[in-house]
Design an enzyme around this catalytic site. Structure first.
Site, short mmCIF file in Angstrom:
data_model
loop_
_atom_site.label_atom_id
_atom_site.label_comp_id
_atom_site.label_asym_id
_atom_site.label_seq_id
_atom_site.Cartn_x
_atom_site.Cartn_y
_atom_site.Cartn_z
N GLU A 53 -16.33 -0.16 -10.97
CA GLU A 53 -15.37 0.94 -10.85
C GLU A 53 -14.31 0.72 -11.94
OE1 GLU A 53 -15.04 2.32 -6.38
OE2 GLU A 53 -14.53 0.21 -6.53
N PRO A 71 -9.19 11.85 -0.69
CA PRO A 71 -8.38 11.05 0.23
C PRO A 71 -8.71 9.58 0.03
CG PRO A 71 -10.19 12.12 1.42
CD PRO A 71 -10.29 12.58 0.00
N SER A 72 -7.69 8.72 -0.06
CA SER A 72 -7.94 7.28 -0.18
C SER A 72 -8.57 6.77 1.11
CB SER A 72 -6.61 6.56 -0.42
OG SER A 72 -6.75 5.18 -0.13
N GLY A 73 -9.40 5.76 0.99
CA GLY A 73 -9.96 5.10 2.16
C GLY A 73 -9.29 3.78 2.45
N THR A 74 -8.22 3.47 1.73
CA THR A 74 -7.51 2.21 1.98
C THR A 74 -6.01 2.39 2.19
OG1 THR A 74 -7.12 1.82 -0.37
CG2 THR A 74 -9.15 0.90 0.55
N SER A 110 -6.56 -6.81 0.56
CA SER A 110 -6.89 -6.68 -0.85
C SER A 110 -5.69 -6.28 -1.72
CB SER A 110 -8.04 -5.68 -0.97
OG SER A 110 -8.64 -5.80 -2.21
N ASP A 113 -11.21 -9.58 -5.82
CA ASP A 113 -12.49 -8.91 -6.09
C ASP A 113 -12.37 -7.80 -7.12
OD1 ASP A 113 -11.23 -7.02 -4.52
OD2 ASP A 113 -12.85 -6.84 -3.04
N ASN A 144 -11.32 0.59 -11.65
CA ASN A 144 -10.27 -0.31 -11.17
C ASN A 144 -10.66 -1.79 -11.20
OD1 ASN A 144 -11.92 -0.67 -8.91
ND2 ASN A 144 -10.74 0.73 -7.62
C1 G16 Z 1 -11.37 -0.96 -2.08
C2 G16 Z 1 -12.84 -0.75 -2.33
C3 G16 Z 1 -13.07 -0.22 -3.72
C4 G16 Z 1 -12.23 1.02 -3.97
C5 G16 Z 1 -10.77 0.75 -3.60
C6 G16 Z 1 -9.91 1.97 -3.65
O1 G16 Z 1 -10.84 -1.89 -2.98
O2 G16 Z 1 -13.52 -1.98 -2.15
O3 G16 Z 1 -14.44 0.05 -3.91
O4 G16 Z 1 -12.31 1.41 -5.30
O5 G16 Z 1 -10.70 0.25 -2.28
O6 G16 Z 1 -10.30 2.83 -2.65
P1 G16 Z 1 -9.46 4.09 -2.23
O7 G16 Z 1 -9.22 4.86 -3.48
O8 G16 Z 1 -10.36 4.77 -1.26
O9 G16 Z 1 -8.16 3.62 -1.63
P2 G16 Z 1 -9.88 -3.08 -2.54
O10 G16 Z 1 -9.66 -3.88 -3.77
O11 G16 Z 1 -8.63 -2.48 -2.00
O12 G16 Z 1 -10.66 -3.78 -1.50
#
Ligand code: G16
Length: 540
Positions: free
Chosen positions: A377, A499-502, A68, A282, A379
């Site tokens: 969101e 904490p970020s999940g990505t 992403s 997305d 973002n």
């Molecule tokens: C993903 C999720 C989103 C979230 C974003 C940032 O987006 O699908 O719902 O807002 O990560 O998440 P985080 O702040 O936990 O890093 P994408 O566009 O990276 O798939």
């Protein structure tokens, strides 16, 4: 396939996909994500998982291989339920169990435990659809995923290059027995857009689109062809179509975090209508170059898209026959929603508002609480979900009520499976056209409170634990009290960390009456995180 042969097939195929030493994958905000070189074992194991999900539900499942908005060397998975939504949260623990098994034998045992716990038959027809974004690692990782699917005797359909939301839409449509090919996606969206804008004037200027050097470029070009064929052409200038680095100095995430014009937009005239998507298309952000020097952009983020969508919905609902106007419209946001947007919704739109943790999986679930759930969101991730009951009511009314007919068209324009930047563009364009609005009127709805987002690198981001839809920190002890004190010192300040999940970072958000105050508050809170949660490297 006999039970013992599944166990053998898993253990033996798994030898080609060794878990890298020290790598401990964890299912995050939207699936697994890491540097692509680490991910072969994770892909193989996700293949097993999604085959099991297809066997369990007796429906088609899917995966999009993408990281992403992350940098090009990363990759990841977005796992697709038969409904087209993201993998159900109950199964995330299975995903972690399989992804973290240390040996081939342990993996085989965990697979057998999953099949037993879910009562999944050892044989049966099952199909998993696989797509990927433009990252060079995509095809190889797709092959690893396919090997995992085949371990359970399931079939794989390799769909090649698609946006994430296209794959979600195709899985949803296929399971509904509706036309589901990629070409059907374009014709469904284009036809519905034509119905929605019929009788309105084109906006007069082209839309400049930042494709983030990703998959959106060829797919938006195909959608534009379908729009022209449907009699509703959209004048487009596609930029960042693949000549540069994916998400590098461009794309919706760059724009939102830096508020600078993306690469190649320096010659676009101030005031022009522009939009940006991310690497798998997305997320959607509208923007316009500002007159002032310095290449800055005025953003129309997910909050503003939510407001515009809710206004369009309210307009249409008010034109339904009086007895049919009892339609609940809810707006779902996260803590990142700008305070000015939340106030505008509360005071002017008369919609219910729900706040969830970050992650479309949470917003999407909450959107089901309403006849129409508008979730975005800040973002730019989001969509508008129509309940099945409302769609059935509208079907009955569509001959006598133009508004019912148009609401049904809106439900096709905006992807019902998941947030989709391409369909979001059609939503925004239709809403502006129907109102006869330019960006000025859209901007005038409210003025964003100045805000700032920062990232802090810590040794272990799991050390930060949050509550209250991620607005408060419960661990490490004392951090929230320190943030509260920093916020109290800033008039109308607001700040939270999570904490970020990505990405391997802790995110910091701050908002205040002036940009200087928001910047200062974010910097203070970032230093608190660094000091109290094991910051790595120099303090911010
Ligand atoms: C993903 C999720 C989103 C979230 C974003 C940032 O987006 O699908 O719902 O807002 O990560 O998440 P985080 O702040 O936990 O890093 P994408 O566009 O990276 O798939």
């Amino acid at each position: 396939m006999a039970v013992h042969s599944i166990e053998q097939a898993v253990a033996s195929s798994s030898r080609a996909y060794v878990l890298p030493p020290g790598f401990r994958p964890s299912y995050g905000t939207a699936g697994f994500r890491a540097v692509a070189d680490l991910l072969h074992s994770t892909m193989f194991r996700c293949g097993i998982l999604m085959a099991a999900r297809a066997l369990k539900t007796q429906q088609v499942t899917g995966i999009c291989i993408t990281a992403s908005h992350n940098p090009a060397p990363d990759n990841g998975v977005k796992l697709v339920e038969p409904s087209g939504e993201m993998l159900c949260q109950d199964w995330e623990s299975y995903a972690n169990d399989l992804a973290t098994a240390q040996t081939d034998a342990e993996l085989a045992k965990r697979v057998m435990a999953l099949l037993a716990a879910e009562g999944i038959p050892a044989t049966g027809p099952a199909l998993v659809m696989v797509a990927h974004d433009t990252r060079p690692s995509g095809p190889e990782l797709a092959a690893a995923f396919a090997d995992g699917v085949r371990c359970l005797g399931a079939q794989v359909q390799m769909c090649g290059l698609l946006t994430t939301p296209q794959l979600h839409w195709m899985v949803m449509s296929r399971n509904l027995g509706a036309p589901w090919a990629e070409s059907d996606y374009y014709s469904a969206l284009a036809g519905a857009y034509q119905r929605l804008v019929a009788g309105t004037q084109p906006l007069g200027q082209p839309l400049y689109m930042d494709c983030a050097n990703g998959v959106a470029a060829p797919k938006m070009a195909a959608l534009a062809t379908a729009l022209a064929a449907a009699g509703a052409p959209l004048a487009l200038h596609l930029l960042n179509t693949g000549e540069g680095v994916l998400n590098g100095g461009c794309g919706s995430d760059f724009l939102q975090k830096d508020r600078q014009l993306p690469s190649n937009f320096q010659g676009v005239p101030p005031g022009a209508r522009c939009c940006a998507v991310d690497g798998d298309s997305d997320r959607l952000m509208y923007f316009t170059p500002l007159q002032e020097a310095g290449g800055r952009a005025l953003l129309f983020d997910g909050d503003r898209i939510a407001c515009l969508s809710a206004m369009l919905l309210k307009d249409l609902i008010s034109q339904l026959p009086p007895a049919a106007q009892d339609v609940s419209v809810g707006i779902i946001q996260t803590a990142y929603a700008n305070g000015a947007a939340s106030r505008y919704i509360r005071d002017n739109l008369g919609c219910s508002v729900e706040v969830t943790p970050t992650g479309v999986k949470y917003l999407h679930e909450a959107a089901h609480h309403f006849d129409v759930g508008v979730y975005f969101e800040a973002n730019g991730h989001g969509t508008v979900l129509f309940s099945k009951t409302l769609l059935a009511r509208l079907e009955q009314l569509k001959e006598e009520s133009r508004a019912a007919f148009e609401l049904l068209a809106l439900a096709v324009v905006i992807n019902q499976a998941v947030g989709d930047a391409l369909s979001g563009i059609l939503l925004v364009e239709a809403a502006l056209r129907r109102k006869g609005w330019g960006l000025d009127q859209w901007a005038a709805l409210y003025t964003d409170l100045p805000s700032r987002q920062l990232k802090v690198t810590v040794a272990d981001r799991a050390a930060i634990v949050t509550t209250d839809a991620e607005t408060r920190v419960s661990q490490p002890a004392g951090l929230q009290a320190a943030i509260d004190a920093a916020v109290a010192a800033v008039p109308n300040g607001r700040s939270f960390v999570r904490p970020s999940g990505t990405e391997d970072v802790v995110r910091v958000y701050a908002e205040a009456e002036t940009q200087d105050a928001a910047d200062g508050l974010a910097a203070t809170v970032a230093r608190l995180v660094h000091a109290r949660a094991g910051g790595v490297g120099p303090a911010p």
